[in-house]
Design a protein around this motif. Structure first.
Motif, mmCIF file in Angstrom:
data_model
loop_
_atom_site.group_PDB
_atom_site.id
_atom_site.type_symbol
_atom_site.label_atom_id
_atom_site.label_comp_id
_atom_site.label_asym_id
_atom_site.label_seq_id
_atom_site.Cartn_x
_atom_site.Cartn_y
_atom_site.Cartn_z
ATOM 1 N N UNK A 1 -106.634 -2.703 101.139
ATOM 2 C CA UNK A 1 -105.247 -1.823 101.377
ATOM 3 C C UNK A 1 -105.131 -0.594 100.816
ATOM 4 N N UNK A 2 -105.509 -0.598 99.379
ATOM 5 C CA UNK A 2 -105.419 0.413 98.367
ATOM 6 C C UNK A 2 -106.169 1.386 98.984
ATOM 7 N N UNK A 3 -107.456 1.234 99.488
ATOM 8 C CA UNK A 3 -108.303 2.375 100.029
ATOM 9 C C UNK A 3 -107.750 3.043 101.206
ATOM 10 N N UNK A 4 -107.061 2.040 102.118
ATOM 11 C CA UNK A 4 -106.402 2.525 103.512
ATOM 12 C C UNK A 4 -105.421 3.436 103.258
ATOM 13 N N UNK A 5 -104.677 3.168 102.111
ATOM 14 C CA UNK A 5 -103.372 4.163 101.753
ATOM 15 C C UNK A 5 -103.848 5.279 101.305
ATOM 16 N N UNK A 6 -104.884 5.381 100.561
ATOM 17 C CA UNK A 6 -105.643 6.750 100.009
ATOM 18 C C UNK A 6 -105.978 7.503 100.966
ATOM 19 N N UNK A 7 -106.354 7.142 102.161
ATOM 20 C CA UNK A 7 -106.749 8.101 103.166
ATOM 21 C C UNK A 7 -108.073 8.979 102.874
ATOM 22 N N UNK A 8 -108.843 8.576 101.916
ATOM 23 C CA UNK A 8 -110.143 9.113 101.619
ATOM 24 C C UNK A 8 -111.338 8.453 102.119
ATOM 25 N N UNK A 9 -112.289 9.042 102.853
ATOM 26 C CA UNK A 9 -113.313 8.575 103.348
ATOM 27 C C UNK A 9 -114.488 9.122 102.891
ATOM 28 N N UNK A 10 -115.541 8.376 102.959
ATOM 29 C CA UNK A 10 -116.824 9.257 102.557
ATOM 30 C C UNK A 10 -117.595 9.916 104.038
ATOM 31 N N UNK A 11 -118.434 10.676 103.416
ATOM 32 C CA UNK A 11 -119.054 11.395 104.588
ATOM 33 C C UNK A 11 -119.854 10.390 105.442
ATOM 34 N N UNK A 12 -120.279 9.330 104.813
ATOM 35 C CA UNK A 12 -121.089 8.298 105.848
ATOM 36 C C UNK A 12 -120.058 7.818 106.867
ATOM 37 N N UNK A 13 -118.701 7.302 106.256
ATOM 38 C CA UNK A 13 -117.682 6.674 107.136
ATOM 39 C C UNK A 13 -116.947 7.637 108.313
ATOM 40 N N UNK A 14 -116.988 8.933 107.897
ATOM 41 C CA UNK A 14 -116.234 9.784 108.982
ATOM 42 C C UNK A 14 -117.358 10.323 109.924
ATOM 43 N N UNK A 15 -118.726 10.053 109.625
ATOM 44 C CA UNK A 15 -119.730 10.268 110.642
ATOM 45 C C UNK A 15 -119.992 9.165 111.632
ATOM 46 N N UNK A 16 -119.352 7.991 111.263
ATOM 47 C CA UNK A 16 -119.513 6.697 112.214
ATOM 48 C C UNK A 16 -118.383 6.760 113.153
ATOM 49 N N UNK A 17 -118.495 7.012 114.365
ATOM 50 C CA UNK A 17 -117.395 6.733 115.294
ATOM 51 C C UNK A 17 -116.490 8.006 115.410
#
Ligand code: SAM
Lengths: 283, 121
Positions: free
Chosen positions: A150-166
């Motif tokens: 939940x803390x990560x979700x709130x941060x709204x920050x994602x890695x390159x790997x995460x944004x490239x998937x989907x």
């Protein structure tokens, strides 16, 4: 003297009572890889000894939370399995726009939101059809048992790997900015989702019923009785004409009578007993 | 069977990409720079082009502008695949006519997801 089995039993009963999660004995390799770092933090070189000690001496509250968090599978990605998001966009949201025309309010719950990709994907659907939702109140709530997620979700920050998937490149360009090594979700999308920690088997109060509940890729980890319990609770939290969305490999069939498949929209479920029988037969 | 031209000056990258694309049922060809790629396209236009940015002789961007200016060159799906990972590069690539954009490093999942995005699978 405690045995490796006693250590495993202690962990599996902790997961079962805290999160409803069933840990099969065949999953010992998972225990080893997920608890390794935590064991080392507590001064143990191997997980088995760590667990045996816990079985003997008991587990304090803080450590219990850490153990459960470490064992959770938080895997997720934006627009996972795409089909349910296409259904929402093309059929369910347009239907709700008519059905909720009086209140101009829609409530959506992502019940195992993990690090936020699922509810944020839903928020993007609304942002990408801005004119249609002008003047509407769209509540999107993301919850998960994992406080870390939940803390990560709130941060709204994602890695390159995460944004490239989907995410298509067009969605990346529309909704993100580069922030150092990470990609930061736009304030507009972030403002659309509210996150809170919530155990699906614990006490909760989420207010008015939801029009759409996404409960994806979490029931598969739960013990049978816990699946039934969670589905019964979700049923009480869903509007009579609402929709439940499960993961691609999940079903209510053989688990709960509270929902029936929505034959017009594969992968979606309707609350049972509230539709005239003719409706179910008509398709 | 769909065809994919892999354009990258690194032999290792071409080999890795080739393995993934063949696994995804593509017939593959390779080019080591933009000029080489252009010549191959004029011979036989592929369905998909996986395109590096920085290459000797002719860069990916130069290649793309020439390609898109040609009649046949509007057809293939072009997916940039580069270490350039900032918004300015991404925008420039899309403005120049790229359909998708992969930031290196990549793996099978990323290539598959991106090709699915543009309906090229
Ligand atoms: C595999 S993720 C699924 C994320 C997302 N729904 C998706 O489909 O991509 C499963 C999530 O369920 C959460 N979870 C497990 N047990 C839970 C429980 N009892 N209550 C709430 N969340 C739980 C985990 O923390 C994890 O983030």
């Amino acid at each position: 003297m405690t045995t490796p089995d006693a250590g495993f039993d202690c962990l599996s009963s902790l997961l079962r009572t805290r999160a409803g999660i069933e840990l099969a004995r065949t999953k010992t390799y998972l225990v080893e890889s997920r608890l390794g770092p935590l064991a080392r933090v507590h001064g143990f070189v191997n997980v088995s000894e760590f667990l045996q000690r816990l079985a003997r001496d008991g587990i304090g509250e803080a450590l219990a939370t850490d153990l459960v968090e470490a064992m959770l599978n938080n895997e997720t990605f934006f627009f996972r399995d795409i089909q349910p998001f296409d259904l929402l966009k093309e059929r369910i949201l347009p239907q709700l726009r008519t059905a909720r025309a009086a209140s101009r309010r829609i409530r959506i719950w992502s019940a195992a939101a993990s690090t936020g990709q699922e509810p944020y994907s839903v928020a993007m659907l609304f942002a990408e059809d801005r004119e249609s939702w002008e003047g509407w109140t769209i509540d999107i709530v993301g919850t998960d048992i994992s406080r870390r997620a939940i803390t990560r979700a709130r941060s709204g920050l994602y890695s390159q790997f995460e944004v490239q998937r989907g995410l298509s490149i067009h969605r990346l360009m529309a909704h993100f900015e580069k922030a150092g090594e990470h990609w930061e979700l736009s304030p507009e999308i972030r403002a659309k989702v509210r996150f809170q920690p919530l155990n699906l088997l614990g006490p909760w109060s989420l207010g008015a019923p939801f029009d759409i509940i996404l409960c994806r890729n979490v029931l598969m980890y739960l013990a049978h009785a816990c699946k039934q319990e969670v589905l019964a609770r979700i049923h009480r939290q869903l509007s009579p004409d609402g929709r439940l969305v499960l993961g691609a490999a999940e079903t209510v069939l053989g688990v709960s009578d509270a929902f029936v498949p929505d034959w017009q929209n594969r992968g979606l479920y309707l609350p049972a007993g509230l539709q005239p029988p003719a409706f179910a037969r008509a398709v | 069977m769909k065809s994919c031209l892999i354009v990258d000056d690194s032999k290792v990258i071409r080999k890795v990409a080739r393995r993934i694309l063949e696994d995804l049922s593509f017939a593959t060809e390779e080019a080591a720079d933009g000029r080489d790629a252009l010549e191959q396209c004029r011979q036989a236009m592929p369905d998909v082009i996986l395109l590096d940015w920085n290459m000797p002789v002719m860069s990916g961007m130069e290649f793309l502008s020439v390609l898109r200016a040609e009649q046949e060159g509007k057809r293939p799906v072009v997916v940039f695949c580069t270490t350039e990972n900032d918004m300015a590069h991404i925008r420039a690539a899309i403005d120049a006519g790229a359909d998708e954009y992969i930031m290196k490093p990549f793996d099978r999942d990323v290539i598959e997801a991106k090709l699915a995005q543009v309906g090229a699978l």
